[in-house]
Design a protein around this motif. Structure first.
Motif, mmCIF file in Angstrom:
data_model
loop_
_atom_site.group_PDB
_atom_site.id
_atom_site.type_symbol
_atom_site.label_atom_id
_atom_site.label_comp_id
_atom_site.label_asym_id
_atom_site.label_seq_id
_atom_site.Cartn_x
_atom_site.Cartn_y
_atom_site.Cartn_z
ATOM 1 N N ALA A 577 -37.990 -32.867 -58.492
ATOM 2 C CA ALA A 577 -38.169 -33.897 -57.467
ATOM 3 C C ALA A 577 -37.284 -35.109 -57.746
ATOM 4 C CB ALA A 577 -39.637 -34.316 -57.409
ATOM 5 N N GLU A 578 -37.189 -35.495 -59.003
ATOM 6 C CA GLU A 578 -36.322 -36.627 -59.354
ATOM 7 C C GLU A 578 -34.869 -36.322 -58.997
ATOM 8 O OE1 GLU A 578 -34.789 -39.100 -63.296
ATOM 9 O OE2 GLU A 578 -36.623 -37.903 -63.429
ATOM 10 N N ALA A 579 -34.409 -35.112 -59.331
ATOM 11 C CA ALA A 579 -33.024 -34.735 -59.015
ATOM 12 C C ALA A 579 -32.796 -34.713 -57.511
ATOM 13 C CB ALA A 579 -32.707 -33.374 -59.631
ATOM 14 N N GLN A 580 -33.782 -34.201 -56.763
ATOM 15 C CA GLN A 580 -33.648 -34.158 -55.304
ATOM 16 C C GLN A 580 -33.553 -35.571 -54.724
ATOM 17 O OE1 GLN A 580 -37.161 -31.837 -54.589
ATOM 18 N NE2 GLN A 580 -36.009 -29.934 -54.282
ATOM 19 N N TYR A 581 -34.396 -36.477 -55.230
ATOM 20 C CA TYR A 581 -34.347 -37.861 -54.741
ATOM 21 C C TYR A 581 -32.991 -38.487 -55.036
ATOM 22 C CZ TYR A 581 -35.257 -42.815 -54.209
ATOM 23 O OH TYR A 581 -35.178 -44.125 -53.825
ATOM 24 N N LYS A 582 -32.476 -38.264 -56.242
ATOM 25 C CA LYS A 582 -31.200 -38.873 -56.623
ATOM 26 C C LYS A 582 -30.033 -38.232 -55.881
ATOM 27 C CE LYS A 582 -32.652 -40.756 -61.030
ATOM 28 N NZ LYS A 582 -32.559 -40.725 -62.500
ATOM 29 N N GLN A 583 -30.261 -37.053 -55.326
ATOM 30 C CA GLN A 583 -29.253 -36.444 -54.452
ATOM 31 C C GLN A 583 -29.334 -36.992 -53.031
ATOM 32 O OE1 GLN A 583 -29.360 -32.064 -54.595
ATOM 33 N NE2 GLN A 583 -27.267 -32.165 -55.324
ATOM 34 N N GLY A 584 -30.372 -37.810 -52.770
ATOM 35 C CA GLY A 584 -30.476 -38.455 -51.466
ATOM 36 C C GLY A 584 -31.482 -37.834 -50.531
ATOM 37 N N LEU A 586 -35.264 -37.756 -49.989
ATOM 38 C CA LEU A 586 -36.638 -38.176 -50.273
ATOM 39 C C LEU A 586 -37.637 -37.135 -49.775
ATOM 40 C CD1 LEU A 586 -38.706 -40.343 -51.163
ATOM 41 C CD2 LEU A 586 -38.547 -41.284 -48.853
ATOM 42 N N GLU A 587 -37.400 -36.561 -48.608
ATOM 43 C CA GLU A 587 -38.351 -35.601 -48.037
ATOM 44 C C GLU A 587 -38.499 -34.375 -48.933
ATOM 45 O OE1 GLU A 587 -37.574 -34.559 -44.036
ATOM 46 O OE2 GLU A 587 -37.674 -36.621 -43.282
ATOM 47 N N GLU A 588 -37.357 -33.838 -49.405
ATOM 48 C CA GLU A 588 -37.428 -32.674 -50.304
ATOM 49 C C GLU A 588 -38.173 -33.031 -51.581
ATOM 50 O OE1 GLU A 588 -34.053 -30.155 -51.208
ATOM 51 O OE2 GLU A 588 -33.059 -30.844 -49.384
ATOM 52 N N ALA A 589 -37.882 -34.207 -52.116
ATOM 53 C CA ALA A 589 -38.531 -34.623 -53.362
ATOM 54 C C ALA A 589 -40.042 -34.741 -53.170
ATOM 55 C CB ALA A 589 -37.944 -35.950 -53.829
ATOM 56 N N LEU A 590 -40.471 -35.356 -52.058
ATOM 57 C CA LEU A 590 -41.910 -35.489 -51.800
ATOM 58 C C LEU A 590 -42.564 -34.126 -51.609
ATOM 59 C CD1 LEU A 590 -41.927 -38.584 -49.421
ATOM 60 C CD2 LEU A 590 -42.915 -38.461 -51.715
ATOM 61 N N HIS A 591 -41.843 -33.222 -50.933
ATOM 62 C CA HIS A 591 -42.378 -31.868 -50.724
ATOM 63 C C HIS A 591 -42.564 -31.155 -52.072
ATOM 64 C CE1 HIS A 591 -43.078 -27.982 -48.853
ATOM 65 N NE2 HIS A 591 -42.155 -27.468 -49.653
ATOM 66 N N THR A 592 -41.608 -31.345 -52.993
ATOM 67 C CA THR A 592 -41.706 -30.702 -54.318
ATOM 68 C C THR A 592 -42.877 -31.258 -55.107
ATOM 69 O OG1 THR A 592 -39.316 -30.329 -54.347
ATOM 70 C CG2 THR A 592 -40.453 -30.250 -56.465
ATOM 71 N N VAL A 593 -43.075 -32.587 -55.051
ATOM 72 C CA VAL A 593 -44.202 -33.185 -55.785
ATOM 73 C C VAL A 593 -45.527 -32.745 -55.167
ATOM 74 C CG1 VAL A 593 -45.291 -35.346 -56.460
ATOM 75 C CG2 VAL A 593 -42.832 -35.149 -56.531
#
Length: 827
Positions: A577-584, A586-593
């Motif tokens: 999720a952190e890597a996804q957020y830093k790739q820009g 947020l939605e993917e990162a929230l979905h992963t968490v």
């Protein structure tokens, strides 16, 4: 500069060398662009030719030039050819035709170099025309050794001007010819000639066609091409190799051997011929004949993996199992990462152990052999039971005590293992090198017992005997790493890796770099570990973590994904999720968490990371909601409570923040952040006495070296507003020294004014304004102080006190410096 330096060569009588140097210099210097330098090069060339005549006839030197050649040198101007540049081009191509037609001259780079050295073809415009014409010639006559092609390319610079060639020739044809210049493979040209000449180009075309057909495994086309090539020359080594390879692909090993016999007769010292014949013989289980070829190959290429592996397999096939065991062990000593050899040795050891006769078990030598086999095949408990049974009848010698200690160590019975190894060490006192093996193993056991100093004492003794023992260096380094002495451990592990590149040495060194946050270096080691064994899940995870920390988020996601696929715990989703957020995203990162929280609903850490995502996106209310959910899941944990309090403060819900701050102070008195925030709130509420007591409590709970420098500011604020200006000034002066000068300058100046130390106040004000002249409050204070200095008001013989404008307290109070929130609460 002398003539030889101008040409870039040492003095020589070799005319060819001078001409080649001159040709190289002409490439660097165009006569129209730099005529003066061109003239200097030309004069140097002519002078060098004159000096070459002298050097050639000095005593002891051989006269290498004929009178006709010397006469030609006396007149160094190029011999006149047919007039006009076209005639020179035609003449060059004609000479190429002559060279190409003679196969022995065609493949000789010196012949082509002599052609290029002819001064007739040196002028720039002629050379460019020749280059274009010659490239077209080579498209139709491509069968030249790569060394010749590269020589020509170096002269005419085709590869650097490839796109220009597309204007004159078909792009596909250009690309195919260009491939010949840099291809990593090349068919041979050195064995083409025979007593009876034949159509060499037709042979070369069919041979090359067969090569490409075998590359793509088109056996039908390969068969046709090889038959056509063999009609012309059936003794050329590459042709024989391709025919043999064709038969092996068809699994016609007997036919392959017949062809390879011919190749070996033609080239008895060619390693590849012996290797291919050995492989063909092995496929037919002709073990003795194959062994002879592998042994010959071993003499031709000492230490080669193919020869060592082949010898071991043949010995095993011949039923010489003990000899095969030794051969596999020798192979793995040189190539420890050979997994096939590891598996075959394991199976062989198992067969040897299962077939060991009961008669041999009664003798010490037999017990030693069987115990070693049990250990090699992972039957550790059987090994220990065998040796303990033996001990019930007689005392064990050093070798057997050593094996018993080894077996007990593998069974994690470390205390018993240490006792056995100590006994073996005493028994081997007269054999220092045997002692070294025992001490090395005992060092490992003591590391497992976490008796690191004792372990290092053993390993030091080993290294005194064998300074280049990589395993001892590795274990020494591991003992330091396990005590978190990473820099010291690195020195030992680097030395071990200089001696032997074992994968677990790389793993240990990677762990040191990882712990020191030296992620690029750690990454290189983890990638080596993965290269050795792609099944090592921890290495995938750590490599992903290193990629994440160096900012390569795409690779971080790839490696974290591999770690999950290989069974790494779901907590890696939080880093994904952190890597996804830093790739820009947020939605993917929230979905992963959310996915993680669904899998592990009772783990508060998933809520923490979810809150971090919202906090970083500026959605503080949503972040607070997640942190408070984490607090409900883990009411006794520090982090959820701390984050909830921080978000309430950021939202300026000061009354709501008081409760979690009081809980933090009560539960975690050794963590100062909450105490400082409480002090800050009390100052803002002008509860100065309570704030002063809170500072005293803070200094009692937190060691002086760990105290946040901002406490000096807070103390100064409190004392200032309690009108204790002398003590307040001392606090502010201390704060200035620890890097908080800007935050407390105004207060310190006001203290100086209140104490009547106007000169200090003026100096401090001037210093502050010199650093930043845009601070309105200080500008006004400076004006008042300057006015006071210029006009001394008198009132009954006393100076009138200076009055400064009021100060805003709360707006000037900075946040604590320590315990800053990271972007993500990772691990």
């Amino acid at each position: 500069m002398n003539i030889w330096a101008m040409l870039g060569i040492e003095p020589t009588s070799e005319v060819k060398t001078i001409k080649r140097a001159y040709a190289r210099k002409l490439k660097e210097c165009h006569p129209e662009e730099d005529p003066e330098n061109f003239q200097r090069i030309r004069r140097s060339y002519e002078s060098a030719l004159e000096e070459a005549k002298i050097l050639a006839v000095q005593p002891g030197a051989q006269m290498e030039l004929s009178e006709a050649e010397l006469e030609q040198l006396r007149s160094p101007e190029p011999a006149a050819a047919e007039p006009g540049p076209e005639s020179a081009v035609v003449q060059f191509i004609r000479r190429c035709d002559i060279l190409y037609a003679d196969i022995s001259r065609r493949i000789d780079p010196e012949e082509w170099q002599d052609l290029l050295d002819d001064e007739l073809f040196w002028p720039i415009d002629i050379r460019e025309r020749i280059g274009r014409e010659l490239f077209g010639y080579l498209l139709k006559h491509p069968f030249l050794p790569q060394q010749v092609l590269r020589l020509l390319d170096q002269h005419f610079e085709w590869t650097s001007r490839e796109r220009r060639l597309y204007d004159d020739y078909d792009q596909t044809e250009v690309a195919l010819l260009m491939e010949r210049f840099g291809s990593f493979w090349e068919l041979r040209y050195d064995k083409l000639t025979m007593d009876d000449p034949y159509d060499y180009d037709t042979f070369l075309k069919f041979r090359e066609q067969a090569h490409y057909a075998l590359v793509v495994n088109d056996l039908t086309l390969a068969e046709k091409a090889l038959k056509a090539a063999a009609v012309l020359n059936n003794r050329e080594p590459d042709c024989l190799r391709l025919i043999a390879l064709f038969y092996m692909r068809k699994q016609q090993y007997a036919s392959a051997v017949q062809v390879l016999d011919q190749w070996v007769r033609e080239e008895p010292d060619e390693p590849e011929a012996h290797l291919m014949r050995a492989e063909a013989l092995r496929q037919q289980q002709h073990w003795e004949a194959a062994l002879a070829d592998y042994e010959q190959l071993s003499e031709l290429l000492p230490g080669g993996i193919h020869a060592l592996s082949g010898v071991a397999v043949c010995l095993e096939g011949m039923g010489q199992l003990w000899e095969a065991k030794k051969a596999y062990e020798a192979l793995l000593a040189l190539y420890p990462e050979d997994l096939d050899a590891q598996v075959r040795l394991l199976m062989l050891n198992d067969a040897l152990a299962s077939g060991f006769s009961g008669e041999n078990r009664e003798e010490i030598a037999g017990v030693l052999t069987l115990a070693e086999l049990y250990l090699d095949t992972g039957r550790t408990l059987e090994c220990a039971e065998l040796l303990l049974e033996m001990e019930s009848r007689q005392e064990l010698p050093a070798d057997l005590n050593f094996l018993l200690g080894k077996a007990l160590g593998k069974l994690e019975r470390y205390a018993e293992s240490e006792q056995r190894l100590s006994r073996a060490e005493a028994q081997a006192e007269a054999e220092p090198f045997k002692q070294a093996d025992i001490l090395k193993l005992r060092g490992l056991i003591r590391i497992a017992l976490r008796r690191f100093e004792d372990a290092r004492a053993d390993l030091r003794r080993v290294l005194l005997l064998q300074p280049a023992d990589a395993e001892a260096l590795y274990r020494f380094g591991e003992s330091l790493r396990m005590e978190e002495r990473y820099e010291e451990a690195l020195q030992l592990l680097n030395h071990a890796l200089e001696l032997s590149s074992n994968w677990y040495y790389h793993s240990a060194r990677g762990d040191c770099f990882y712990s020191l946050h030296r992620y690029p270096e750690a990454l290189l080691d983890y990638l080596r570990v993965i290269q050795y064994d792609r099944g090592l899940t921890e290495a995938w995870f750590r490599a992903g973590y290193c990629f994440l920390r160096i900012g390569d988020h795409a690779h971080a996601l790839e490696y974290f994904g591999e770690a999950m696929n290989r069974g790494f715990p779901e907590i890696v989703l939080l880093l994904i999720a952190e890597a996804q957020y830093k790739q820009g995203s947020l939605e993917e990162a929230l979905h992963t968490v959310e996915r993680y929280n669904h899998i592990r609903p009772d783990d508060y850490y998933g809520r923490i990371v979810e809150g971090d995502l919202y906090r970083l996106h500026g959605q503080i209310e949503e972040a607070l909601e997640r942190y408070q959910k984490a607090m409900q899941l883990a009411p006794d944990e520090y982090l959820p409570l701390r984050l909830s309090a921080a978000m309430l403060l950021r939202l300026e819900r000061l009354e709501q923040a008081c409760a979690p701050l009081e809980q933090l102070i009560e539960r975690y008195p050794d963590k100062g952040w909450a105490q400082l925030q409480r002090i800050r709130l009390l100052i803002g509420q002008e509860k100065l006495t309570e704030a002063e007591s809170a500072i005293v409590h803070y200094t009692e709970c937190i060691p002086s070296k760990e105290q946040d420098p901002v406490v000096l500011l807070y103390g100064g604020y409190i004392l200032f507003h309690m009108e204790q200006y002398l003590q307040a000034a001392e606090f502010f002066e201390a704060a200035c020294k620890v890097g908080l000068k800007r935050e407390c300058e105004e207060y310190l100046i006001r203290c100086y004014v209140a104490l009547g130390r106007y000169d200090q106040a003026r100096a401090a004000t001037a210093d502050a304004l010199a650093a930043d002249s845009t601070r309105p409050a200080l500008v006004e204070i400076g004006r008042i102080l300057d006015q006071y200095a210029n006009r001394r008001w008198k009132w009954l013989g006393r100076s009138k006190p200076i009055e400064l404008p009021d100060i805003q307290v709360l707006s000037s109070l900075p946040e604590p410096c320590s315990e800053q929130l990271p972007d993500f609460h990772g691990f």
